[in-house]
Design a protein around this motif. Structure first.
Motif, PDB file in Angstrom:
ATOM      1  N   ASP A 241       0.856  -1.171   0.000  1.00 20.66           N
ATOM      2  CA  ASP A 241       0.000   0.000   0.000  1.00 20.66           C
ATOM      3  C   ASP A 241       0.901   1.232   0.000  1.00 20.66           C
ATOM      4  O   ASP A 241       1.617   1.474   0.969  1.00 20.66           O
TER       5      ASP A 241
ATOM      6  N   PRO B 261       1.791   5.474  -0.595  1.00 24.74           N
ATOM      7  CA  PRO B 261       1.159   6.767  -0.335  1.00 24.74           C
ATOM      8  C   PRO B 261       0.489   7.312  -1.600  1.00 24.74           C
ATOM      9  O   PRO B 261       0.747   6.851  -2.710  1.00 24.74           O
ATOM     10  N   TYR B 262      -0.319   8.317  -1.414  1.00 24.05           N
ATOM     11  CA  TYR B 262      -1.074   8.905  -2.518  1.00 24.05           C
ATOM     12  C   TYR B 262      -0.142   9.432  -3.613  1.00 24.05           C
ATOM     13  O   TYR B 262       0.888  10.042  -3.353  1.00 24.05           O
ATOM     14  N   ARG B 263      -0.531   9.164  -4.831  1.00 31.37           N
ATOM     15  CA  ARG B 263       0.111   9.714  -6.035  1.00 31.37           C
ATOM     16  C   ARG B 263      -1.020  10.109  -6.994  1.00 31.37           C
ATOM     17  O   ARG B 263      -2.054   9.438  -7.029  1.00 31.37           O
TER      18      ARG B 263
ATOM     19  N   ASN C 277      -3.191  10.207 -10.349  1.00 30.29           N
ATOM     20  CA  ASN C 277      -3.524   9.067 -11.220  1.00 30.29           C
ATOM     21  C   ASN C 277      -2.525   8.864 -12.352  1.00 30.29           C
ATOM     22  O   ASN C 277      -2.195   7.728 -12.696  1.00 30.29           O
TER      23      ASN C 277
ATOM     24  N   GLN D 238       0.580   6.862 -11.153  1.00 26.91           N
ATOM     25  CA  GLN D 238       0.413   5.552 -10.519  1.00 26.91           C
ATOM     26  C   GLN D 238       0.876   4.398 -11.408  1.00 26.91           C
ATOM     27  O   GLN D 238       1.636   3.537 -10.964  1.00 26.91           O
TER      28      GLN D 238
ATOM     29  N   PHE E  80      -2.860   2.396  -3.918  1.00 24.15           N
ATOM     30  CA  PHE E  80      -2.451   3.742  -3.536  1.00 24.15           C
ATOM     31  C   PHE E  80      -3.471   4.303  -2.568  1.00 24.15           C
ATOM     32  O   PHE E  80      -4.678   4.087  -2.728  1.00 24.15           O
ATOM     33  N   GLN E  81      -2.989   5.020  -1.574  1.00 24.62           N
ATOM     34  CA  GLN E  81      -3.887   5.604  -0.588  1.00 24.62           C
ATOM     35  C   GLN E  81      -4.706   6.715  -1.226  1.00 24.62           C
ATOM     36  O   GLN E  81      -4.339   7.268  -2.264  1.00 24.62           O
ATOM     37  N   SER E  82      -5.804   7.051  -0.588  1.00 21.71           N
ATOM     38  CA  SER E  82      -6.674   8.132  -1.065  1.00 21.71           C
ATOM     39  C   SER E  82      -5.950   9.459  -0.916  1.00 21.71           C
ATOM     40  O   SER E  82      -5.067   9.611  -0.072  1.00 21.71           O
ATOM     41  N   PRO E  83      -6.351  10.446  -1.728  1.00 25.25           N
ATOM     42  CA  PRO E  83      -5.702  11.761  -1.593  1.00 25.25           C
ATOM     43  C   PRO E  83      -6.013  12.375  -0.245  1.00 25.25           C
ATOM     44  O   PRO E  83      -7.057  12.108   0.347  1.00 25.25           O
TER      45      PRO E  83
ATOM     46  N   GLU F 170      -6.514  18.091  -0.440  1.00 26.08           N
ATOM     47  CA  GLU F 170      -6.320  18.068  -1.894  1.00 26.08           C
ATOM     48  C   GLU F 170      -7.550  17.536  -2.618  1.00 26.08           C
ATOM     49  O   GLU F 170      -7.744  17.766  -3.791  1.00 26.08           O
ATOM     50  N   ALA F 171      -8.372  16.726  -1.946  1.00 27.52           N
ATOM     51  CA  ALA F 171      -9.535  16.127  -2.583  1.00 27.52           C
ATOM     52  C   ALA F 171     -10.639  17.175  -2.735  1.00 27.52           C
ATOM     53  O   ALA F 171     -11.009  17.864  -1.804  1.00 27.52           O
TER      54      ALA F 171
END
Length: 173
Positions: free
Chosen positions: A124, A126-128, A130, A133, A164-167, A171-172
């Protein structure tokens, strides 16, 4: 969790043996124990059946625990006419080192499963965004295949599962 189960099952087995030993030792000298055991067996057949079911469930759970925890901890790499056993912990150490170099600020959780002809790795990250990814996942896969070939001469199939983790919430949108 496995230590709790091991302790509980060991404790139950120990108590069972102690109680059975005490009853068996007292039988020759105490005729009351004979009659009490016989009366219990005759009058409480349903309870004895439930005790038997409980014993079977505990036995199956203990056997399942033993089978699960004695899974294969090594994999074998064939080098010419010889095969070399590699401990799972060695491969896990290289994987942990690679993932820590990939993201030095965080400890990345991962799972390593070794099957007969396959190595399965899931992690898992960290967030990247799309668009980053897929190239990152391909790079990690290529790096891990190269690591397996360089360090172990391993040509086993590698299955990689990356999430990948959620943003972050700021940032979301």
């Amino acid at each position: 969790m496995s230590n709790i189960f091991y302790f509980t099952s060991s404790f139950i087995v120990a108590i069972l043996f102690v109680l059975t030993g005490i009853v068996c030792m007292s039988m020759p000298w105490l005729p009351e124990v004979h009659t009490a055991i016989l009366r219990f067996l005759i009058e409480n057949t349903l309870l004895i059946s439930l005790i038997g079911l409980l014993m079977v469930v505990i036995g199956v759970a203990a056997l399942s625990y033993i089978i699960i925890n004695t899974s294969k901890r090594t994999f074998y790499v064939k080098k010419g006419a010889y095969s070399i056993g590699v401990d799972r912990k060695v491969l896990d150490g290289y994987l942990t080192q690679y993932l820590s170099e990939l993201s030095p600020n965080e400890e990345l959780p991962h799972q390593l499963i070794i099957r007969r002809r396959r190595i399965l790795i899931s992690t898992d990250l960290p967030y990247r965004p799309n668009q980053e990814q897929e190239p990152l996942a391909e790079k990690i896969y290529d790096d891990l295949v190269q690591l397996l070939e360089e360090k172990f001469g391993c040509k086993k199939d590698l299955y990689l599962s990356i999430s990948f983790q959620s943003p972050p919430k700021d940032e979301a949108v």
